[in-house]
Design an enzyme around this catalytic site. Sequence first.
Site, mmCIF file in Angstrom:
data_model
loop_
_atom_site.group_PDB
_atom_site.id
_atom_site.type_symbol
_atom_site.label_atom_id
_atom_site.label_comp_id
_atom_site.label_asym_id
_atom_site.label_seq_id
_atom_site.Cartn_x
_atom_site.Cartn_y
_atom_site.Cartn_z
ATOM 1 N N ASP A 1 0.818 -1.206 0.000
ATOM 2 C CA ASP A 1 0.000 0.000 0.000
ATOM 3 C C ASP A 1 0.854 1.258 0.000
ATOM 4 O O ASP A 1 2.067 1.217 0.229
ATOM 5 C CB ASP A 1 -0.905 0.017 1.242
ATOM 6 C CG ASP A 1 -1.981 -1.047 1.195
ATOM 7 O OD1 ASP A 1 -2.322 -1.487 0.074
ATOM 8 O OD2 ASP A 1 -2.469 -1.447 2.264
ATOM 9 N N TYR B 1 7.305 -9.857 6.825
ATOM 10 C CA TYR B 1 7.144 -8.422 7.041
ATOM 11 C C TYR B 1 7.743 -8.040 8.390
ATOM 12 O O TYR B 1 7.752 -8.843 9.335
ATOM 13 C CB TYR B 1 5.661 -8.032 7.053
ATOM 14 C CG TYR B 1 5.017 -7.949 5.693
ATOM 15 C CD1 TYR B 1 4.973 -6.738 4.997
ATOM 16 C CD2 TYR B 1 4.436 -9.071 5.110
ATOM 17 C CE1 TYR B 1 4.365 -6.656 3.754
ATOM 18 C CE2 TYR B 1 3.824 -8.993 3.867
ATOM 19 C CZ TYR B 1 3.800 -7.783 3.196
ATOM 20 O OH TYR B 1 3.204 -7.696 1.963
#
Length: 262
Positions: free
Chosen positions: A55, A110
């Site tokens: 994003d 992540y």
Amino acid sequence: MRLAFQVAYIGTDFYGSQMQPGLRTVEGTVIGACRDLGLFDDWRKAGFAFSGRTDRGVHARRQICAFTTPCPERAIARLNHILPRDCECSGWAETDDSFHPRYNAQARTYRYYIYDDGSTDPHRMQEAASLLTGTHNFSHFSRLDGKNPERTILSSHIHAEDGFYIYEITAPGFLWNMVRCIVSSIIAMGRDELNADDMTALLKATPGMRHVTPAPPEGLILWDIDCGIPFTPLKGTGSMRDAAPERTRFFETMKKVNWMMD
């Protein structure tokens, strides 16, 4: 020849990774550089693909892209020379023609940087992180868009480093906003706003539980993707070669993330 590249970028000034008309994106930037070098004319015919989307505001250490080109030597030697300062290829690999960085990805990792402002208990955050390993229903932690809410978490843990708590999570795949929602719940448990029973109920998608609000994107880094192939390191000549200003900007942004969540 089909090539794969590990791509690092600082997401602050990108409108996400996926191409969008009229907006600066990571895919658009890399495709533009490839066209400028004459590596391909049509990105679709070249089979250009990223391993996944990030994003707006999310960073990457090892995103992976792949494309087919008649000029592999030029791609390896020149791509970093024309990429901007906030985007760089850190490694390359020759692949077979069927390789797709999304479908060949075996695990994704992540990291989220949580500034240590003294408001969170690291032991409680680690307790929350430990509850996430295994297969769970992440309906309360994501935007499903019709997808299966079950995901299997391979590892989930917190460690301290340079004034931050760093949350690291690895799984074969994630749902949209899933990692950022997980981080919000971990911080909430660290602040004694959630307990272990609440976390367990969320992971069982218990009806009546409120959907978790995602943490800000600025703290998130796509840390690594394992596609089962070895990469040859590339010498940095673009964004990360002299990245001190970008790194300083990144860490200053991270220090603001905690109060943004209040």
